[in-house]
Design an enzyme around this catalytic site. Structure first.
Site, mmCIF file in Angstrom:
data_model
loop_
_atom_site.group_PDB
_atom_site.id
_atom_site.type_symbol
_atom_site.label_atom_id
_atom_site.label_comp_id
_atom_site.label_asym_id
_atom_site.label_seq_id
_atom_site.Cartn_x
_atom_site.Cartn_y
_atom_site.Cartn_z
ATOM 1 N N GLU A 77 -48.992 -29.826 13.415
ATOM 2 C CA GLU A 77 -48.205 -31.061 13.425
ATOM 3 C C GLU A 77 -48.417 -31.909 12.172
ATOM 4 O O GLU A 77 -47.758 -32.927 12.003
ATOM 5 C CB GLU A 77 -48.519 -31.873 14.675
ATOM 6 C CG GLU A 77 -48.109 -31.185 15.951
ATOM 7 C CD GLU A 77 -46.623 -30.850 15.996
ATOM 8 O OE1 GLU A 77 -45.785 -31.682 15.599
ATOM 9 O OE2 GLU A 77 -46.299 -29.728 16.426
ATOM 10 N N TYR A 119 -34.722 -24.955 14.544
ATOM 11 C CA TYR A 119 -35.553 -26.022 15.102
ATOM 12 C C TYR A 119 -34.839 -26.680 16.284
ATOM 13 O O TYR A 119 -35.432 -26.887 17.344
ATOM 14 C CB TYR A 119 -35.890 -27.062 14.026
ATOM 15 C CG TYR A 119 -36.772 -28.170 14.550
ATOM 16 C CD1 TYR A 119 -38.151 -28.004 14.622
ATOM 17 C CD2 TYR A 119 -36.232 -29.372 14.986
ATOM 18 C CE1 TYR A 119 -38.968 -29.010 15.121
ATOM 19 C CE2 TYR A 119 -37.042 -30.381 15.488
ATOM 20 C CZ TYR A 119 -38.406 -30.196 15.549
ATOM 21 O OH TYR A 119 -39.202 -31.197 16.052
#
Length: 171
Positions: A77, A119
């Site tokens: 992340e 995505y």
């Protein structure tokens, strides 16, 4: 530790490719909205949560993550670079029980960013898999996405959900 996923990590396949985690429940984060304005290293837009009006809400998935897997998730992340960590209160969709959860909040945002098709596919796959409300899924479907210039990455990411077709330009 309980983590609230509202983007691509809602997808079991996407998260499992990164770390093992146990599904806890689906949840609602009130007074926030979802934005695809987190600038990724590849130049595309990734999900972020933004404080908003009381009528706004973000749906997501609560995962239980073992403490020894959290540093790996933090690296994926971009903790401290692309995202910061915060703690939020979310509400279980099934029982109205509240949970204190960790979430990632974007810190490199820009207007006009769009996600790559793959995505957006991860986000939609997770939303559908976990039965998020139909109106929320329709709103996600309307997000404009674009082709990834890296066809190999597109193919690998789509394969996580059993979609092995190569990227076709101009479609």
């Amino acid at each position: 530790m309980l983590c609230f996923a509202y983007g691509s990590n809602m997808s079991t396949q996407r998260l499992a490719a990164r770390i093992p985690a146990r599904f806890v429940t689906t949840a609602l984060l009130p007074a926030y909205r979802l934005a695809f304005h987190q600038r990724s290293g590849d130049g595309s837009g990734k999900c972020d949560i933004v404080p908003a009006s009381e009528q706004s809400a973000v749906y997501g998935v609560i995962w239980e993550v073992a403490s020894h897997h959290k540093p790996t998730l933090d690296r994926y992340e971009g903790l401290g670079v692309g995202y910061n960590e915060t703690w939020l209160t979310v509400t279980d969709l099934a029982s109205d029980r509240q949970f204190e959860v960790q979430a990632y909040v974007g810190n490199v945002t820009a207007l006009g960013l769009r996600p790559y098709i793959w995505y957006k596919h991860h986000v939609l796959a997770g939303a559908r898999e976990h039965g998020l409300p139909a109106y929320y899924i329709r709103a996600l479907e309307r997000i404009e996405a674009h082709h990834d210039h890296d066809a190999e990455r597109h193919t690998l990411e789509m394969a996580l959900h059993g979609h092995a077709e190569p990227l076709v330009r101009g479609v």
